[in-house]
Design a protein around this motif. Structure first.
Motif, PDB file in Angstrom:
ATOM      1  N   MET B 266     -71.675 -12.732 -11.445  1.00  0.00           N
ATOM      2  CA  MET B 266     -70.411 -12.078 -11.777  1.00  0.00           C
ATOM      3  C   MET B 266     -69.635 -11.757 -10.499  1.00  0.00           C
ATOM      4  O   MET B 266     -68.427 -11.953 -10.436  1.00  0.00           O
ATOM      5  CB  MET B 266     -70.681 -10.802 -12.569  1.00  0.00           C
ATOM      6  N   HIS B 269     -68.145 -14.934  -9.232  1.00  0.00           N
ATOM      7  CA  HIS B 269     -67.027 -15.332 -10.076  1.00  0.00           C
ATOM      8  C   HIS B 269     -65.791 -14.487  -9.759  1.00  0.00           C
ATOM      9  O   HIS B 269     -64.685 -15.015  -9.574  1.00  0.00           O
ATOM     10  CB  HIS B 269     -67.418 -15.178 -11.551  1.00  0.00           C
ATOM     11  N   LEU B 270     -65.997 -13.164  -9.702  1.00  0.00           N
ATOM     12  CA  LEU B 270     -64.854 -12.281  -9.448  1.00  0.00           C
ATOM     13  C   LEU B 270     -64.281 -12.514  -8.050  1.00  0.00           C
ATOM     14  O   LEU B 270     -63.065 -12.453  -7.850  1.00  0.00           O
ATOM     15  CB  LEU B 270     -65.266 -10.812  -9.609  1.00  0.00           C
ATOM     16  N   VAL B 273     -62.048 -15.525  -8.236  1.00  0.00           N
ATOM     17  CA  VAL B 273     -60.784 -15.225  -8.931  1.00  0.00           C
ATOM     18  C   VAL B 273     -59.883 -14.400  -8.016  1.00  0.00           C
ATOM     19  O   VAL B 273     -58.693 -14.692  -7.859  1.00  0.00           O
ATOM     20  CB  VAL B 273     -61.065 -14.460 -10.241  1.00  0.00           C
TER      21      VAL B 273
END
Lengths: 783, 286, 162
Positions: B266, B269-270, B273
């Protein structure tokens, strides 16, 4: 006829002025002569046996007055057991103040230090030698029920606290014949009240008179008067409980806690005031937690989308022991009884398992059971709408109980006097601009912006009678009492058993009394929260302040009105029936002409009763107690909508707006009603998105501080628009129902439906709260 | 939550402070804004014999420009990072980071030096310091030395400051023509520590980005310089392809901690982004 | 060892002898009995203990009393008596921007500090200014409304004076 001069008006709260000036009077603020401060040594482990407890170094530490352990303190207090007869077969181990031999959760108090300052008491806590033989903790409710799992505590024969099933005869047939069945499994996280003022108590026992005075931040002073009297063997008229300003309660402060009992015990032992204020770390591991449910549910529908039945299985995890005196079963009991409540659904099965594990106990907290029942029902209704390709508004129109179909009995046996679901739905659609929002949503999706609209209908249980607790043997009062009197100078005083925690109880009572006596609310002084100066009653729980307290005040006011008019009639040589009260005076009913002032009535009755005819009651004091009759509860209803934007790359949600249409019967004070709703909504949105007590595999709460436990803050919460339908209950003269829990009941349900509406284009769903970025990203397949 | 007992001294000079530390045999803690130290005492996470208050030391305050470097005294409050025009002009990533740091009352009292010395891996100013290639001025009994931010942050809550040493100031090189910056973070609530954050600085020339400097935070034990992502952007104009390459490079740059509440996948992923968003919104500062 | 400190609290000179570990909040509440400053978390997360220290809002739980030696402290009691927050008190009252009252001190301090530096804050700026103030009762909207109304009153008053 009730005068409506002030009932229905937005009066401001006089008691707010004290707080705005920094003149609140909280238990936390109290300092009494010779007062000592308590701190507790707590179990660092979730379960274990106390092998060694040596307090000798602590007892010698600077500033320490006394150290107590179970051995030296518990004998003066009778043990308590959190079971009730109407929850047949429920069990829980007896409890006492300090852990006896076994610790049952991380935070369980083991020893109590009393010192001249809290800092010194905390210093001494570090000197206590506590050796606990670690035992395998039961941390998961499903695992707790597996054969061979250790017992959570001694004194129980299984980890199942209670189980019950409600079922209508047609359930199986309904599912067999259904055109559509939708189902889902839900997890509702454990969260806690986090009142800004922590639990606080100052107990002051005077051995010279045998008088115990307990200053206690609670919503139910009479309950605690009774608890202290019974557990410590004191006559209840020698126990005075004073609840002054209370910095938030929300149900959390009406349970019996080890620490409060220990503080009373210590004061009895020492004969001097003892103070305990939980610090925030202690609050997280000793205040009751709430919810913690796993629910599997399915819903059957016919081809037109008519709901035929629901079949629900709720497993709720309550910690190591059931709370006293209300038990930890009430929450789950309401969950399974409130399922499907707004709908005509004829058949139902609800199964409830209440399970122990080695964690802090859970129990009643604002909107007991409602958020769970509402979220499950409304999620399934939305799933059904999706499956049948119906708009969420349309499916609700097809299934909500018609506004002219009352009285109505739900599949779970609840009796509804009169509700207004369809009127509320229509009004919601209008105030939120539903159709325009849907159009905007479609447009924004094309730009990669994912917004969701979620709707949730609800009912709320208010104005409870003895059916809640009293029938099960709990010494929890379902009646309330008021004393209204006219002072010698013609002012009004009302002492009443319902209590104030900022919701505006004193203000609405003043409004109600004022209208009975033809005065203004600021002429009515209202006293609450002191068992020595107000009549005994249930006080504040389960939404009863306005409905039951208001009715009590109304009837007391009318009695005093009759007394005043009788005296006026005697003085004026007039028939009392020709007189009325208005504008602070006695007037001629027909002409409205002033005849005699209330001040003059007060003067004559007090100082010249000799001038009144023999037998004329000059007391100018009316006592009234009132217990609800008629329906066992006065249900309210309403509907909420949530508008949410989900960042589908980060899982972060933004709450754009929230709407509520509420029907709480007669509205006494619109300003206060709306703020109860707004506060309640945010208390529902908190656990929907942020709040969660997280535990590791060892039963340790891992986020037990206000830096790590995420409460809802101003930056994340939406503006909330509110509208009303008014359907007064005919059970009372006043017609008011409760409103304190409505906001919390359905806010999370609406929000979950909104998030799932936003996620729908991606084929993702979430059915666990709080709806964290991790859970949303997981649903979206990014993690 | 009451602190254990300790002694307190208000130092009038850095030398004073260091000798007090030595006299306490190291059983001492320096206090600047107190917003990390005081709660940790209240939580009884530490119990020093002595607290040495640095707030009265003139050498630790003041903001001034020397030879193309901005010197920011360690006692400079967070709120000054938000409002001071010199900081805005010469250390713009501090200004960009400041609104994300806690809440107004915390920013009134918390200090830049305290934040850097505390070195919380989820905190904003350390990453901004790394991205700006700041240097940290540390006083010791041997004298004063300057440590590049890249070498300053050693581990979780651990820096190049040795026991008894005092962080005196932060030196930030002034922006050059064409300098662009970006700062953003993803947090649960306003003012919370970030789930993931990014501080970016580069020089935009007609031919593309140069001197690209990317520091990510809350992705490791200290601010992490994303070298592969920097390389992926160097010499290129910012466009979708360049951003995608930088995002892809993070796989090699980062090795985030793994936790059931916050899996490594996570964070990665963050971070991707967020970096994409920051790169797409770089702002010119000079 | 206890320390002697001198500070000005609500305009009054105060001399106290305190343990170094005593927080400014505990000094105000326990020694001076200024109980309008509340403690909700003792770690700077809830905002209930905000006071003005030399003119800026700070958490009294995060400042040691000895650190405040020689400084000026204004508490809710002082701001109330000075009349400086009268308009905020009125709009909070009108809008019912408080329920239990435990957060109110902090909310008023944050509002006072916000309006001192921003005469026309947007709703979002107000929410941002309150981002460190926890309220369990109101849901915040009424507080935002009240601060916004006070700002409007001040702007209108300033316009009227021109």
């Amino acid at each position: 006829m009730t005068s409506t001069d002030h009932i229905g008006q937005s009066h401001r709260r006089e008691n707010a002025l004290r707080h705005l000036a920094g003149r609140g009077r909280f238990v936390t603020d109290l300092a009494l002569p010779r007062m000592v401060h308590a701190a507790f040594v707590r179990s660092p482990m979730a379960k274990g046996k106390i092998v060694e407890l040596d307090v000798s170094a602590a007892a010698e530490a600077p500033g320490v007055v006394r150290v107590f352990t179970a051995e030296t303190l518990n004998p003066i207090c009778a043990p308590w057991t959190g079971t009730l007869d109407h929850f047949a077969g429920m069990k829980s181990a007896p409890q006492n103040m300090l852990a006896e031999g076994q610790v049952l959760w991380a935070g369980h108090p083991v020893a109590m230090i009393l010192a001249h300052s809290r800092a010194e008491a905390e210093d001494a806590c570090e000197l206590v030698l506590l050796d606990i033989e670690d035992e395998e903790a039961v941390v998961d409710g499903d695992a707790a029920l597996v054969e061979g799992t250790p017992l959570v505590s001694e004194g129980i024969d299984s980890n199942l606290c209670f189980r019950t099933v409600l079922e209508t005869p047609g359930l199986d047939e309904a599912f067999a014949n259904a055109a559509h069945v939708v189902e889902d499994s839900f997890t509702f996280g454990r969260h806690t009240a986090v009142t800004l003022e922590p639990r606080a108590v100052v107990a002051d026992f005077d051995p010279s008179t045998g008088q115990l005075t307990v200053h206690h931040g609670t919503q139910t002073p009479y309950q605690f008067q009774d608890v202290y009297a019974h557990q410590f063997g004191l006559p209840d008229n020698k126990v005075r409980v004073i609840a002054p300003d209370v910095g938030g309660s929300f149900g959390m402060k009406l349970h019996v806690y080890n620490e409060e009992m220990a503080v009373v015990a210590a004061s009895l032992k020492l004969g001097r005031p003892v103070r305990f204020v939980a610090d925030r770390l202690e609050s997280f591991v000793s205040d009751v937690h709430a919810r913690d449910h796993r629910v599997s549910a399915r819903m059957a529908m016919d081809a037109q989308g008519t709901i035929l039945a629901m079949d629900v299985d709720d497993m709720t995890q309550i910690g190591a022991i059931s709370t006293y005196p209300r038990t930890s079963v009430a929450e789950g009991n309401q969950v399974i009884r409130l399922m499907g409540a707004p709908y005509t659904m004829p058949d139902y099965r609800g199964r409830l398992s209440v399970v122990f594990q080695n964690k802090v106990q859970t129990s009643q907290y604002r909107a007991v059971g409602h958020p769970i029942a509402c979220a499950v029902t409304e999620a399934l209704v939305d799933r059904a709408a999706e499956q049948l390709d119906l708009d969420p508004i349309e499916i609700r129109q097809r299934n909500l109980v018609a506004d002219d179909a009352y009285p109505h009995v739900s599949a779970t046996g609840y009796q509804f006097e009169k509700l207004s679901h369809h009127a509320a739905l229509a009004k919601l659609r209008e105030i939120m601009g539903y159709d325009a929002l849907r159009a905007e949503q479609a447009e924004l999706r094309k730009q990669g912006i994912y917004r969701g609209i979620g709707i949730a209908s609800f009912v709320e249980i208010t104005n409870p009678g003895a059916a809640f607790y009293g029938v099960g043997g709990a010494r929890v009062s379902a009646q309330d009492g008021a004393i209204v009197r006219l002072t010698p100078s013609g002012e009004v005083h009302c002492a009443i058993s319902v209590t104030e925690q900022g919701q505006g109880t004193e203000t609405i009572i003043a409004q109600v009394v004022a209208d009975q006596l033809g005065v203004t609310p600021d002429q009515v002084k209202v006293t609450t929260g002191d068992t020595d100066t107000t009549p005994s009653g249930g006080a504040t729980w389960a939404c009863r302040g306005a409905g039951i307290g208001g009715e009590t005040a109304l009837r007391a006011g009318r009695r005093l009105q009759a007394q005043i008019l009788a005296i006026a009639g005697a003085v004026l040589q007039a028939e009392p029936a020709t007189l009325a009260l208005a504008g602070g005076t006695v007037v001629d009913k027909a002409t409205g002409k002033e005849r005699i002032t209330l001040a003059e009535i007060g003067r004559i009755a007090t100082y010249r009763p000799d001038t009144l005819p023999e037998g004329c009651d000059n007391s100018l004091t009316a006592v009234q107690h009132f217990a609800p009759t008629g329906y066992p509860f006065d249900f309210t209803n309403g509907i909420q909508a949530s508008h949410v934007e989900v960042d589908i790359e980060t899982g972060v949600t933004r709450l754009l707006k929230h709407w509520v249409v509420e029907d709480c019967g007669r509205i006494i004070n619109p300003l206060l009603v709306d703020e109860q709703i707004r506060g309640g909504v945010v208390q529902g949105l908190g656990p929907a998105f942020f709040e969660e007590c997280m535990y590791d595999d060892m039963g340790q709460m891992t986020n037990a501080s206000l830096a790590d436990y995420l409460v809802p803050m101003a930056g994340e919460m939406p503006d909330i628009e509110i509208a009303h339908i008014e359907t007064p209950t005919l059970d009372t003269i006043l017609g008011a129902k409760g409103v304190g829990e409505a906001g919390t009941a359905a806010a999370g349900a609406a929000a979950m439906n909104a998030v799932n509406d936003a996620l729908r284009p991606m084929g993702a769903r979430i059915s666990q709260t709080p709806m964290t970025p991790l859970r949303i990203l997981t649903a979206l397949g990014h993690v | 939550m009451k602190s254990p007992a300790f002694e307190y001294v208000r130092a009038e000079s850095v030398a004073d402070a260091m000798s007090a530390y030595a006299e306490a045999d190291g059983d001492a803690v320096y206090l600047s804004g107190g917003h990390s130290v005081v709660p940790s005492l209240a939580l009884r996470l530490q119990a020093p014999a002595l607290l040495i208050d640095l707030s009265n030391i003139a050498a630790l305050s003041g903001i001034s420009l020397h030879d193309g470097w901005l010197r920011i005294g360690a006692m400079t409050r967070h709120v000054q990072a938000l409002k001071d025009p010199l900081i805005a002009a010469h250390a713009p990533l501090f200004t960009a980071a400041a609104p994300f740091v806690a809440h107004p009352a915390i920013r009134n009292r918390g200090t830049l030096g305290g934040s850097l010395a505390h070195a919380d891996p989820a905190s904003e100013f350390p990453a901004a310091a790394v991205a700006m290639r700041a240097e940290l001025e540390i006083a010791s009994s041997q004298g004063i030395r300057r440590v590049p931010a890249d070498d300053f942050f050693v581990d979780i809550y651990e820096t190049a400051i040795e026991p008894g040493e005092v962080l005196q100031a932060i030196h930030v090189p002034s922006p050059v023509a064409g300098q662009v910056i970006g700062f953003d973070e993803i947090a649960r609530r306003r003012g919370d520590y970030a789930m993931v954050g990014a501080a970016v600085q580069a020089v935009s020339r007609g031919s593309g980005l140069e001197d690209v400097s990317i520091a990510l935070f809350s992705v490791g034990n200290h601010p992490v310089r994303a070298r592969k992502a920097q390389a992926a952007l160097t010499g290129r104009m910012i466009d979708a392809d360049a951003i995608a390459d930088a995002q892809a490079a993070l796989e090699d740059d980062l090795d985030p901690p793994d936790d059931p509440q916050f899996p490594a996948s996570m964070r990665l992923h963050l971070a991707r982004v967020l970096l994409g968003r920051v790169l797409a919104n770089l702002e010119a500062v000079a | 060892m206890k320390a002697d400190i001198t500070l000005t609290v609500n305009g009054e000179a105060v001399r106290e002898t305190v343990e170094p570990r005593t927080s400014l909040a505990d000094l105000l509440r326990d020694n001076l009995r200024l109980t309008g400053t509340h403690l909700g978390c003792e770690m700077g997360a809830c905002g209930a203990c905000l006071v003005m220290l030399d003119g800026v809002a700070v958490h009294a739980c995060l400042v040691l009393a000895v650190q405040a030696d020689g400084q000026k402290v204004e508490t809710i009691e002082g701001l109330n008596d000075s009349g400086l927050i009268k308009d905020l008190q009125e709009t909070f009252h009108d809008r019912n921007a408080l329920q239990c009252g435990f957060c109110t001190n902090g909310m008023l301090m944050s509002a006072y500090a916000l309006l001192a530096g921003n005469s026309d804050p947007s709703r979002d700026e107000i929410r941002d200014a309150l981002s460190g103030n926890y309220c369990r009762c109101t849901g915040y909207e009424a507080i935002v409304d009240a601060i916004s109304a006070a700002a409007d009153h001040r702007l209108n008053k300033a316009k009227g004076a021109q």
